[in-house]
Design an enzyme around this catalytic site. Structure first.
Site, PDB file in Angstrom:
ATOM      1  N   ASP A  46       0.846  -1.202   0.000  1.00  0.00           N
ATOM      2  CA  ASP A  46       0.000   0.000   0.000  1.00  0.00           C
ATOM      3  C   ASP A  46       0.883   1.255   0.000  1.00  0.00           C
ATOM      4  OD1 ASP A  46       0.835  -0.239   2.613  1.00  0.00           O
ATOM      5  OD2 ASP A  46      -1.155  -0.001   3.512  1.00  0.00           O
ATOM      6  N   SER A  47       2.211   1.052   0.003  1.00  0.00           N
ATOM      7  CA  SER A  47       3.136   2.165  -0.247  1.00  0.00           C
ATOM      8  C   SER A  47       2.865   2.760  -1.626  1.00  0.00           C
ATOM      9  CB  SER A  47       4.589   1.687  -0.156  1.00  0.00           C
ATOM     10  OG  SER A  47       4.802   0.539  -0.962  1.00  0.00           O
ATOM     11  N   ASP A  85      -1.134  -6.000  -0.230  1.00  0.00           N
ATOM     12  CA  ASP A  85      -1.469  -5.410   1.072  1.00  0.00           C
ATOM     13  C   ASP A  85      -2.966  -5.203   1.220  1.00  0.00           C
ATOM     14  OD1 ASP A  85       0.799  -5.144   2.594  1.00  0.00           O
ATOM     15  OD2 ASP A  85       1.291  -3.135   1.869  1.00  0.00           O
ATOM     16  N   LYS A 115      -1.099  -9.285   2.868  1.00  0.00           N
ATOM     17  CA  LYS A 115      -0.326  -8.847   4.035  1.00  0.00           C
ATOM     18  C   LYS A 115      -1.179  -7.879   4.837  1.00  0.00           C
ATOM     19  CE  LYS A 115       3.359  -5.959   3.692  1.00  0.00           C
ATOM     20  NZ  LYS A 115       2.864  -4.781   4.428  1.00  0.00           N
ATOM     21  N   GLU A 117      -1.121  -5.464   8.742  1.00  0.00           N
ATOM     22  CA  GLU A 117      -0.283  -4.925   9.819  1.00  0.00           C
ATOM     23  C   GLU A 117      -0.901  -5.240  11.178  1.00  0.00           C
ATOM     24  OE1 GLU A 117       0.354  -0.727   9.136  1.00  0.00           O
ATOM     25  OE2 GLU A 117       1.109  -1.068   7.107  1.00  0.00           O
ATOM     26  N   GLU A 184       9.739  -4.369  10.108  1.00  0.00           N
ATOM     27  CA  GLU A 184      10.150  -3.100   9.508  1.00  0.00           C
ATOM     28  C   GLU A 184      10.774  -2.180  10.557  1.00  0.00           C
ATOM     29  OE1 GLU A 184       7.317  -1.234   6.900  1.00  0.00           O
ATOM     30  OE2 GLU A 184       8.647   0.471   6.548  1.00  0.00           O
TER      31      GLU A 184
HETATM   32  O1  KIV Z   1       3.655  -1.182   1.544  1.00  0.00           O
HETATM   33  C1  KIV Z   1       4.833  -1.575   1.508  1.00  0.00           C
HETATM   34  O2  KIV Z   1       5.597  -1.259   0.592  1.00  0.00           O
HETATM   35  C2  KIV Z   1       5.312  -2.420   2.583  1.00  0.00           C
HETATM   36  C3  KIV Z   1       6.771  -2.730   2.621  1.00  0.00           C
HETATM   37  C4  KIV Z   1       7.525  -1.574   3.111  1.00  0.00           C
HETATM   38  C5  KIV Z   1       7.069  -3.943   3.429  1.00  0.00           C
HETATM   39  O3  KIV Z   1       4.550  -2.822   3.418  1.00  0.00           O
END
Ligand code: KIV
Length: 280
Positions: A46-47, A85, A115, A117, A184
């Site tokens: 989600d970056s 994510d 993924k 959090e 992280e």
């Molecule tokens: O969203 C992302 O890019 C991430 C990585 C930094 C692990 O969660």
């Protein structure tokens, strides 16, 4: 052709002491290049909110954003494991919401896993996801969706209490059925301890060399986007410079009438050209 990466294969890698490689990607072209480079995991992070959409955090990223980018990535990938994510508020509200939204990332986006959090409080949600056949990667340490709690990106787990909490969280995620966990920006000694303690692979970003694998945001390793450098990341290229120079050269050549030449143009028969009635 190299072997397709699966969740059990990654777990086997840990038991054999072989490192796992991961990188983020958000579109077809870069995902194809990462896949061709034989990256084990391609993470549609989600970056993308920051690096693709220009937001100052990951919070505005929606399920529709994630599905669109995951689908594009998936089309470029034939070998790597695609992990997507779950965006902010798509899973924290209830295990049912988590199943529905994670299911969409697999069904509509083509991801192989998701993924999310969070630590111990996410265990029930992870159990539910795994029970319906959705592999889950955890994410501990600095978790960008909690930016408003943290204030700004800082190293997590430096005190005994914080470190104990991260270790306990990693255990809880593994027990709930997560197949791997991202660590992280945590101290490297803590990452080593977690890696030695849990049976699932740890994937580090700013967590030192002892994790079972490493992940980097594509833009950070390619030197693409911000010119800022981060301590946790290494630049393996400087695409900003290459791209800027290419744009400038193109602009200069257009302004100087050097591009296009006949070499880049298409011909037609003189006879056909002369046959055109120029009078209205
Ligand atoms: O969203 C992302 O890019 C991430 C990585 C930094 C692990 O969660």
């Amino acid at each position: 052709m190299a072997e397709r990466i699966t969740v059990p294969l990654l777990q086997q890698r840990k038991s054999e002491g072989q490192k796992i490689t991961a990188v983020t990607a958000y579109d077809f072209t870069f995902a194809k290049l990462a896949d061709e480079a034989e990256m084990d995991i391609i993470l549609v992070g989600d970056s993308l909110g920051n690096v693709m959409l220009g937001y100052d955090s990951t919070l505005p990223v929606t399920m529709d954003d994630m599905i669109r980018h995951t689908r594009a990535v998936r089309r470029g990938v034939s070998r790597s494991l695609v992990v997507a994510d779950l965006p902010f508020l798509s899973y924290q509200t209830s295990p049912d919401d988590a199943v529905r939204n994670a299911g969409r990332l697999l069904q509509e986006g083509g991801a192989a896993a998701v993924k999310l959090e969070g630590g111990t409080h996410m265990a029930e949600t992870i159990r539910r996801l795994v029970s319906v056949g959705i592999p889950v990667m955890g994410h501990l340490g600095w978790t960008p969706q909690s930016i408003n709690l943290f204030g700004r990106p800082t190293v997590q787990g430096r005190t005994r209490t914080e470190a104990q909490e991260i270790l306990d969280d990693a255990r809880a995620l593994a027990e709930a059925g997560a197949f791997a966990v991202v660590l992280e920006v945590v101290p490297e000694r803590l990452a080593a301890l977690v890696t030695d303690t849990v049976l699932i692979p740890t994937i580090g970003i700013g967590a030192g060399p002892h994790c079972d694998g490493q992940v980097l945001v594509m833009h950070d390793l390619l030197g693409l986007g911000t010119d800022k450098t981060f301590r946790h990341a290494k630049r393996f290229a400087n695409l900003n410079e290459i791209v800027r120079n290419a744009f400038q050269s193109y602009r200069d050549e257009v302004l100087n009438e050097e591009f296009p030449t006949l070499e880049h143009s298409f011909a037609m028969d003189e006879e056909q050209l002369e046959g055109i009635d120029r009078m209205d």
